[in-house]
Design an enzyme around this catalytic site. Structure first.
Site, PDB file in Angstrom:
ATOM      1  N   TYR A 105       0.752  -1.359  -0.121  1.00 30.21           N
ATOM      2  CA  TYR A 105       0.080   0.078  -0.022  1.00 30.21           C
ATOM      3  C   TYR A 105       0.889   1.313  -0.086  1.00 30.21           C
ATOM      4  O   TYR A 105       0.269   2.397   0.097  1.00 30.21           O
ATOM      5  CB  TYR A 105      -0.946  -0.099   1.349  1.00 30.21           C
ATOM      6  CG  TYR A 105       0.046  -0.048   2.565  1.00 30.21           C
ATOM      7  CD1 TYR A 105       0.077  -1.405   3.096  1.00 30.21           C
ATOM      8  CD2 TYR A 105       0.430   0.955   3.207  1.00 30.21           C
ATOM      9  CE1 TYR A 105       0.762  -1.500   4.300  1.00 30.21           C
ATOM     10  CE2 TYR A 105       1.073   0.884   4.216  1.00 30.21           C
ATOM     11  CZ  TYR A 105       1.341  -0.131   4.958  1.00 30.21           C
ATOM     12  OH  TYR A 105       2.068  -0.387   6.045  1.00 30.21           O
ATOM     13  N   GLY A 106       2.167   1.105   0.011  1.00 29.86           N
ATOM     14  CA  GLY A 106       2.998   2.223   0.055  1.00 29.86           C
ATOM     15  C   GLY A 106       3.996   2.328  -0.988  1.00 29.86           C
ATOM     16  O   GLY A 106       3.766   2.274  -2.091  1.00 29.86           O
ATOM     17  N   THR A 107       5.365   2.505  -0.316  1.00 26.11           N
ATOM     18  CA  THR A 107       6.418   2.796  -1.408  1.00 26.11           C
ATOM     19  C   THR A 107       6.716   1.231  -2.370  1.00 26.11           C
ATOM     20  O   THR A 107       7.436   1.725  -3.123  1.00 26.11           O
ATOM     21  CB  THR A 107       7.773   3.004  -0.611  1.00 26.11           C
ATOM     22  OG1 THR A 107       8.071   2.216   0.380  1.00 26.11           O
ATOM     23  CG2 THR A 107       7.524   4.537   0.325  1.00 26.11           C
ATOM     24  N   LEU A 108       6.070   0.222  -1.947  1.00 31.87           N
ATOM     25  CA  LEU A 108       6.312  -0.915  -2.720  1.00 31.87           C
ATOM     26  C   LEU A 108       5.359  -0.500  -4.076  1.00 31.87           C
ATOM     27  O   LEU A 108       5.643  -1.910  -4.844  1.00 31.87           O
ATOM     28  CB  LEU A 108       5.970  -2.114  -2.150  1.00 31.87           C
ATOM     29  CG  LEU A 108       7.139  -2.350  -0.872  1.00 31.87           C
ATOM     30  CD1 LEU A 108       6.837  -3.552  -0.010  1.00 31.87           C
ATOM     31  CD2 LEU A 108       8.510  -2.718  -1.625  1.00 31.87           C
ATOM     32  N   GLU A 130      11.545  -3.648   5.618  1.00 27.78           N
ATOM     33  CA  GLU A 130      10.224  -3.108   6.374  1.00 27.78           C
ATOM     34  C   GLU A 130      10.840  -3.215   7.820  1.00 27.78           C
ATOM     35  O   GLU A 130       9.903  -2.569   8.486  1.00 27.78           O
ATOM     36  CB  GLU A 130       9.053  -3.955   6.157  1.00 27.78           C
ATOM     37  CG  GLU A 130       8.568  -3.738   4.581  1.00 27.78           C
ATOM     38  CD  GLU A 130       8.497  -2.489   3.949  1.00 27.78           C
ATOM     39  OE1 GLU A 130       8.200  -1.434   4.745  1.00 27.78           O
ATOM     40  OE2 GLU A 130       8.495  -2.190   2.715  1.00 27.78           O
TER      41      GLU A 130
HETATM   42  N1  PCA Z   1       6.375  -0.247   2.201  1.00 27.24           N
HETATM   43  C1  PCA Z   1       5.366  -1.258   2.304  1.00 27.24           C
HETATM   44  C2  PCA Z   1       4.682  -0.981   3.801  1.00 27.24           C
HETATM   45  C3  PCA Z   1       4.957   0.548   3.861  1.00 27.24           C
HETATM   46  C4  PCA Z   1       5.918   1.041   2.798  1.00 27.24           C
HETATM   47  O1  PCA Z   1       6.249   1.989   2.380  1.00 27.24           O
HETATM   48  C5  PCA Z   1       4.385  -1.321   1.463  1.00 27.24           C
HETATM   49  O2  PCA Z   1       4.350  -0.642   0.301  1.00 27.24           O
HETATM   50  O3  PCA Z   1       3.206  -2.102   1.541  1.00 27.24           O
END
Ligand code: PCA
Length: 133
Positions: A19-22, A87
């Site tokens: 949900y984030g940078t991935l 993470e």
């Molecule tokens: N990376 C993981 C968790 C928060 C982040 O930035 C993600 O993208 O799900």
């Protein structure tokens, strides 16, 4: 496009909801190179995002009515190990937990997992359902 080369890839070890940078276009998306994109998804209500600066954290939120948006990826064991390091799972920054997803993704096999933020969110900016870089 990220692809899955059946001639060389290891079998998927897990399905991860990111949900984030991935996510595609995100600053850490390269960590998913060679893995299999399954589609977009959303958690059930009761989860929300806070900004931790360069990245977001997903936490439970009883008041939430919308859930969190993200992407499903089938990843191999080596990738999953890299993601846990990225993470900070062993340092207690995030834990990799079962993901509770909205239909039609509520009963995936293997079950989807996500990185839940374990730190405090006091004073952090509340983002709601979606992280945009
Ligand atoms: N990376 C993981 C968790 C928060 C982040 O930035 C993600 O993208 O799900």
């Amino acid at each position: 496009m990220s692809g899955h080369d059946p001639s060389s890839a290891s079998p998927p070890a897990a399905i991860v909801f990111v949900y984030g940078t991935l996510k595609r276009g995100g600053s850490n998306h390269a960590h998913l190179a060679g893995q299999l994109f399954l589609g977009e998804a959303r958690t059930v209500a009761g989860f929300t995002l806070y900004s931790l600066g360069e990245y977001p954290g997903l936490v439970a939120d009883e008041a939430d009515k919308t859930g969190v948006t993200g992407e499903l990826w089938a990843v191999d064991a080596a990738c999953l190990e890299r993601l846990d390091i990225l993470e900070g799972v062993s340092e207690g920054l995030y834990s990799r937990d079962p993901a509770r997803l909205a239909p039609p993704h509520e009963n995936l096999t293997p079950a989807a997992q996500l990185y839940r933020y374990l730190g405090a969110t006091g004073g952090r900016t509340h983002l709601g359902s979606t992280w945009n870089e």
